[in-house]
Design a protein around this motif. Structure first.
Motif, PDB file in Angstrom:
ATOM      1  N   CYS A  56      27.595  61.618  32.246  1.00 49.84           N
ATOM      2  CA  CYS A  56      28.265  61.853  33.610  1.00 49.84           C
ATOM      3  C   CYS A  56      27.925  60.786  34.680  1.00 49.84           C
ATOM      4  N   PHE A  57      26.742  60.139  34.542  1.00 47.40           N
ATOM      5  CA  PHE A  57      26.378  59.111  35.399  1.00 47.40           C
ATOM      6  C   PHE A  57      26.988  57.883  35.096  1.00 47.40           C
ATOM      7  N   LEU A  58      27.309  57.559  33.805  1.00 46.63           N
ATOM      8  CA  LEU A  58      28.063  56.378  33.420  1.00 46.63           C
ATOM      9  C   LEU A  58      29.481  56.427  33.749  1.00 46.63           C
ATOM     10  N   THR A  59      30.118  57.682  33.608  1.00 48.03           N
ATOM     11  CA  THR A  59      31.335  57.779  33.984  1.00 48.03           C
ATOM     12  C   THR A  59      31.547  57.655  35.527  1.00 48.03           C
ATOM     13  N   ILE A  60      30.715  58.133  36.396  1.00 49.54           N
ATOM     14  CA  ILE A  60      30.749  57.967  37.819  1.00 49.54           C
ATOM     15  C   ILE A  60      30.610  56.492  38.244  1.00 49.54           C
ATOM     16  N   ILE A  61      29.942  55.847  37.828  1.00 48.11           N
ATOM     17  CA  ILE A  61      29.658  54.334  37.773  1.00 48.11           C
ATOM     18  C   ILE A  61      30.824  53.703  37.358  1.00 48.11           C
ATOM     19  N   CYS A  91      34.042  54.733  37.319  1.00 50.50           N
ATOM     20  CA  CYS A  91      35.055  55.147  38.400  1.00 50.50           C
ATOM     21  C   CYS A  91      34.902  54.265  39.452  1.00 50.50           C
ATOM     22  N   LEU A  92      33.724  54.072  39.876  1.00 54.74           N
ATOM     23  CA  LEU A  92      33.440  53.426  41.292  1.00 54.74           C
ATOM     24  C   LEU A  92      33.635  52.170  41.068  1.00 54.74           C
ATOM     25  N   LEU A  93      33.337  51.485  40.024  1.00 57.05           N
ATOM     26  CA  LEU A  93      33.657  50.244  39.605  1.00 57.05           C
ATOM     27  C   LEU A  93      35.169  49.745  39.633  1.00 57.05           C
ATOM     28  N   ILE A  94      35.843  50.728  39.147  1.00 62.80           N
ATOM     29  CA  ILE A  94      37.516  50.738  38.931  1.00 62.80           C
ATOM     30  C   ILE A  94      38.023  50.982  40.436  1.00 62.80           C
ATOM     31  N   ILE A  95      37.428  51.926  41.296  1.00 63.16           N
ATOM     32  CA  ILE A  95      37.927  51.923  42.484  1.00 63.16           C
ATOM     33  C   ILE A  95      37.716  50.583  43.579  1.00 63.16           C
ATOM     34  N   ILE A  96      36.453  50.045  43.366  1.00 63.45           N
ATOM     35  CA  ILE A  96      36.099  48.906  43.851  1.00 63.45           C
ATOM     36  C   ILE A  96      36.979  47.655  43.568  1.00 63.45           C
ATOM     37  N   THR A  97      37.229  47.485  42.198  1.00 62.60           N
ATOM     38  CA  THR A  97      38.112  46.484  41.502  1.00 62.60           C
ATOM     39  C   THR A  97      39.354  46.503  42.475  1.00 62.60           C
ATOM     40  N   ILE A  98      40.063  47.611  42.237  1.00 62.12           N
ATOM     41  CA  ILE A  98      41.367  47.689  42.719  1.00 62.12           C
ATOM     42  C   ILE A  98      41.379  47.770  44.016  1.00 62.12           C
ATOM     43  N   SER A  99      40.472  48.058  45.093  1.00 58.67           N
ATOM     44  CA  SER A  99      40.452  47.931  46.416  1.00 58.67           C
ATOM     45  C   SER A  99      40.398  46.315  46.680  1.00 58.67           C
ATOM     46  N   VAL A 100      39.511  45.854  45.962  1.00 62.67           N
ATOM     47  CA  VAL A 100      39.320  44.117  46.193  1.00 62.67           C
ATOM     48  C   VAL A 100      40.654  43.528  45.867  1.00 62.67           C
ATOM     49  N   HIS A 101      41.393  44.037  44.805  1.00 62.51           N
ATOM     50  CA  HIS A 101      42.667  43.550  44.379  1.00 62.51           C
ATOM     51  C   HIS A 101      43.812  43.822  45.588  1.00 62.51           C
ATOM     52  N   LEU A 102      43.734  44.975  45.867  1.00 68.87           N
ATOM     53  CA  LEU A 102      44.859  45.266  47.017  1.00 68.87           C
ATOM     54  C   LEU A 102      44.577  44.412  48.306  1.00 68.87           C
ATOM     55  N   MET A 103      43.256  44.269  48.673  1.00 67.33           N
ATOM     56  CA  MET A 103      42.978  43.691  49.888  1.00 67.33           C
ATOM     57  C   MET A 103      43.244  42.195  49.691  1.00 67.33           C
ATOM     58  N   ASN A 104      43.240  41.722  48.499  1.00 63.53           N
ATOM     59  CA  ASN A 104      43.605  40.217  48.123  1.00 63.53           C
ATOM     60  C   ASN A 104      45.114  40.064  48.379  1.00 63.53           C
ATOM     61  N   ILE A 105      45.953  41.224  47.942  1.00 61.64           N
ATOM     62  CA  ILE A 105      47.305  41.182  48.002  1.00 61.64           C
ATOM     63  C   ILE A 105      47.484  41.027  49.487  1.00 61.64           C
ATOM     64  N   TRP A 106      46.986  41.715  50.194  1.00 63.56           N
ATOM     65  CA  TRP A 106      47.191  42.018  51.499  1.00 63.56           C
ATOM     66  C   TRP A 106      46.686  40.850  52.373  1.00 63.56           C
ATOM     67  N   GLU A 107      45.753  40.090  51.931  1.00 64.65           N
ATOM     68  CA  GLU A 107      45.378  38.924  52.623  1.00 64.65           C
ATOM     69  C   GLU A 107      46.301  37.728  52.356  1.00 64.65           C
ATOM     70  N   SER A 108      46.923  37.759  51.441  1.00 62.93           N
ATOM     71  CA  SER A 108      47.821  36.580  50.886  1.00 62.93           C
ATOM     72  C   SER A 108      49.280  36.816  51.616  1.00 62.93           C
ATOM     73  N   THR A 109      49.473  38.027  52.086  1.00 59.16           N
ATOM     74  CA  THR A 109      50.818  38.161  52.914  1.00 59.16           C
ATOM     75  C   THR A 109      50.523  38.322  54.348  1.00 59.16           C
ATOM     76  N   HIS A 110      49.249  38.798  54.566  1.00 62.18           N
ATOM     77  CA  HIS A 110      49.022  39.165  56.105  1.00 62.18           C
ATOM     78  C   HIS A 110      47.781  38.604  56.623  1.00 62.18           C
ATOM     79  N   PRO A 111      47.376  37.197  56.357  1.00 61.48           N
ATOM     80  CA  PRO A 111      46.162  36.399  56.498  1.00 61.48           C
ATOM     81  C   PRO A 111      45.412  36.861  57.756  1.00 61.48           C
ATOM     82  N   CYS A 112      44.242  36.882  57.784  1.00 60.43           N
ATOM     83  CA  CYS A 112      43.745  37.141  59.242  1.00 60.43           C
ATOM     84  C   CYS A 112      43.691  35.807  59.996  1.00 60.43           C
TER      85      CYS A 112
END
Length: 241
Positions: free
Chosen positions: A19-24, A26-47
């Motif tokens: 259970c603990f490994l599954t949670i970890i 899942c969290l890593l997948i969520i973080i990876t996807i979030s960072v990827h989406l942020m990079n896509i947004w940053e490339s089209t809408h840079p700060c």
């Protein structure tokens, strides 16, 4: 019959470990996807807007001011461009466009074929009409304002387009004509542009709740790696009090 009791789940239990490994994972997948989406947004809408981009915006604003001054047209820098001029004497680092304004009675001078349009094309290699300036793929918005009498016996300027939300327009856009009785010259990008007088009071009306705070409007500026640019390294030359 005795009711069996569930044994507590200890760390060493294989089930708990899975259970603990599954949670970890899942969290890593969520973080990876979030960072990827942020990079896509940053490339089209840079700060931070690239410096060359900001230089072209400043070129349009200064050229506009020179043309309008030559033709004796009441004009001024407005909204975020005025805020940037007062704080930084330049375009704000996260601004992706520019804003300028003029008295609508002179609109005929800016229409296609008019003197302002011709000067912009011939001398500055820009496209300019009564609503927009375009230069090397970038755009500066031009707002026209109409002078009308107010309910206090004086005069005010109202924006020329879209009065569907009159109360909002009146509170955040309409302004007393006294601001334009005599515009002032303010520093901007190693030159000067015209601003309402007094400029600080005018920008307070434009941004009544945020003129003191240097907070970006772009979502990407709040990505962890971008916060340093506007929170630590960004230092206004002047404060609006």
């Amino acid at each position: 019959m005795t009711i069996s009791q569930r044994r507590p789940c200890h760390r060493r239990s294989p089930l708990c470990n899975r259970c603990f490994l599954t949670i970890i994972i899942c969290l890593l997948i969520i973080i990876t996807i979030s960072v990827h989406l942020m990079n896509i947004w940053e490339s089209t809408h840079p700060c931070i807007t690239p410096e060359t981009h900001r230089q072209r915006l400043a070129y349009m604003v200064k050229s506009y001011s020179e043309i309008m001054s030559e033709l004796n047209i009441t004009h001024w820098v407005d909204y975020g461009t005025l805020l940037g001029a007062l704080r930084y004497e330049n375009i704000i680092i996260w601004d992706h466009d520019a804003d300028v304004s003029y008295d609508r009675q002179y609109a005929y001078l800016l229409h296609d074929g008019g003197p302002a349009h011709k000067i912009a094309k011939r001398r500055y290699n820009m496209y300019l009409n009564a609503a927009v300036i375009i230069y090397e793929g970038l755009q500066t918005d031009i707002f026209s304002w109409k002078k009308i009498s107010d309910d206090k016996g004086g005069y005010k300027y109202i924006k020329g387009s879209n009065r569907d939300f009159d109360l909002i327009e009146e509170v955040f856009n309409d302004f007393n004509a006294s601001f334009l009785e005599k515009t002032v010259s303010i520093p901007f990008a190693d030159g000067f542009v015209r601003a309402p007088n007094p400029p600080m009071e005018f920008v307070k009306q434009r941004y009544p709740t945020s003129y003191k705070r240097v907070i970006p409007f772009k979502f990407s500026c709040f990505f962890p790696w971008n916060i340093k640019y506007w929170l630590i390294y960004n230092r206004p030359i002047h404060k609006i009090r």
